[in-house]
Design a protein around this motif. Sequence first.
Motif, PDB file in Angstrom:
ATOM      1  N   ASP A  98       0.815  -1.215   0.000  1.00  0.00           N
ATOM      2  CA  ASP A  98       0.000   0.000   0.000  1.00  0.00           C
ATOM      3  C   ASP A  98       0.848   1.265   0.000  1.00  0.00           C
ATOM      4  O   ASP A  98       0.374   2.336  -0.365  1.00  0.00           O
ATOM      5  N   ASP A  99       2.096   1.143   0.418  1.00  0.00           N
ATOM      6  CA  ASP A  99       3.001   2.278   0.419  1.00  0.00           C
ATOM      7  C   ASP A  99       4.424   1.738   0.453  1.00  0.00           C
ATOM      8  O   ASP A  99       4.650   0.547   0.733  1.00  0.00           O
ATOM      9  N   SER A 135      -2.344   7.664   7.113  1.00  0.00           N
ATOM     10  CA  SER A 135      -2.976   7.797   5.801  1.00  0.00           C
ATOM     11  C   SER A 135      -3.498   6.465   5.280  1.00  0.00           C
ATOM     12  O   SER A 135      -4.630   6.365   4.804  1.00  0.00           O
ATOM     13  N   VAL A 136      -2.663   5.425   5.381  1.00  0.00           N
ATOM     14  CA  VAL A 136      -3.080   4.096   4.929  1.00  0.00           C
ATOM     15  C   VAL A 136      -4.257   3.590   5.760  1.00  0.00           C
ATOM     16  O   VAL A 136      -5.227   3.030   5.233  1.00  0.00           O
ATOM     17  N   ARG A 178      -6.564   5.312   7.309  1.00  0.00           N
ATOM     18  CA  ARG A 178      -7.799   6.027   6.971  1.00  0.00           C
ATOM     19  C   ARG A 178      -8.392   5.518   5.667  1.00  0.00           C
ATOM     20  O   ARG A 178      -9.609   5.380   5.540  1.00  0.00           O
ATOM     21  N   ARG A 179      -7.539   5.224   4.706  1.00  0.00           N
ATOM     22  CA  ARG A 179      -8.042   4.705   3.431  1.00  0.00           C
ATOM     23  C   ARG A 179      -8.752   3.371   3.635  1.00  0.00           C
ATOM     24  O   ARG A 179      -9.816   3.121   3.072  1.00  0.00           O
ATOM     25  N   TYR A 180      -8.173   2.497   4.433  1.00  0.00           N
ATOM     26  CA  TYR A 180      -8.785   1.197   4.662  1.00  0.00           C
ATOM     27  C   TYR A 180     -10.044   1.296   5.503  1.00  0.00           C
ATOM     28  O   TYR A 180     -10.923   0.446   5.409  1.00  0.00           O
ATOM     29  N   ASN A 195     -12.533   6.170   5.030  1.00  0.00           N
ATOM     30  CA  ASN A 195     -12.705   7.598   5.254  1.00  0.00           C
ATOM     31  C   ASN A 195     -11.364   8.308   5.094  1.00  0.00           C
ATOM     32  O   ASN A 195     -10.685   8.604   6.076  1.00  0.00           O
ATOM     33  N   PRO A 196     -10.960   8.596   3.837  1.00  0.00           N
ATOM     34  CA  PRO A 196      -9.679   9.260   3.619  1.00  0.00           C
ATOM     35  C   PRO A 196      -9.664  10.698   4.124  1.00  0.00           C
ATOM     36  O   PRO A 196      -8.599  11.283   4.294  1.00  0.00           O
ATOM     37  N   ASN A 197     -10.864  11.272   4.362  1.00  0.00           N
ATOM     38  CA  ASN A 197     -10.941  12.626   4.903  1.00  0.00           C
ATOM     39  C   ASN A 197     -10.544  12.599   6.382  1.00  0.00           C
ATOM     40  O   ASN A 197     -11.176  11.913   7.185  1.00  0.00           O
TER      41      ASN A 197
END
Length: 219
Positions: free
Chosen positions: A96-97, A114-115, A117-119, A122-124
């Motif tokens: 993922d990164d 960041s990773v 939140r994406r999972y 809710n990337p916000n």
Amino acid sequence: MRILLIEDDAVLGAAVRDQIAADGYPVDWVRRLDAAGDALAVAGYDLILLDLMLPDGRGLAFLKTLRGRADATPIIIMTALDQVSDRIEGLNAGADDYLVKPFDLAELSARIGSVARRYAGNPNPLIRLGSLSVDLAARSVRRDGQPVVLTAREWALFEAFLSRPGQLLSKALLEERLYSFDDEVGSNTVEVHVSRLRKKLGAGAIETERGLGYRLGRG
């Protein structure tokens, strides 16, 4: 969020472990792929930090094996291999990164957030919850506009609820997400932290289903 660190370098591994612990997350550190497999067999992890060159094999093969059996655990590669082709290979294998050593520990913390939140879908990083304003990236909370100071452990617990809105979380699941193998966990530790969170965030921030667990409230 419980993290599995797979890194054989003693100095870097200790530094990363301490950084993650300071962020309030439990971390289990292993130095070999076979030990990583053993850890995954007995515990659930929210994220894996993976070195590519390990004493008993290549981290890339380990990554491909996990993805081949449909294990979707987020994985961040940490490696000294800095060629563009190496990064492409790692990302195409399912990472993922990708962080190239040496890296800043604060950047690692930011990438983990960041990773995660994406999972969580809710990337916000900004969340409104009743009287609460939460900035996931800054790891900060305001209640009625006033800053609320949370300890690292309190933040980790609150974040566990934020990442699963509406879900009932059992005491056992919260303990697994908050503590590593080496931590000593008291019988009422989760209850104590929940009580402290309610005092700081409001009684309605976390709801209790007696005998079953807890869920995120409306703030």
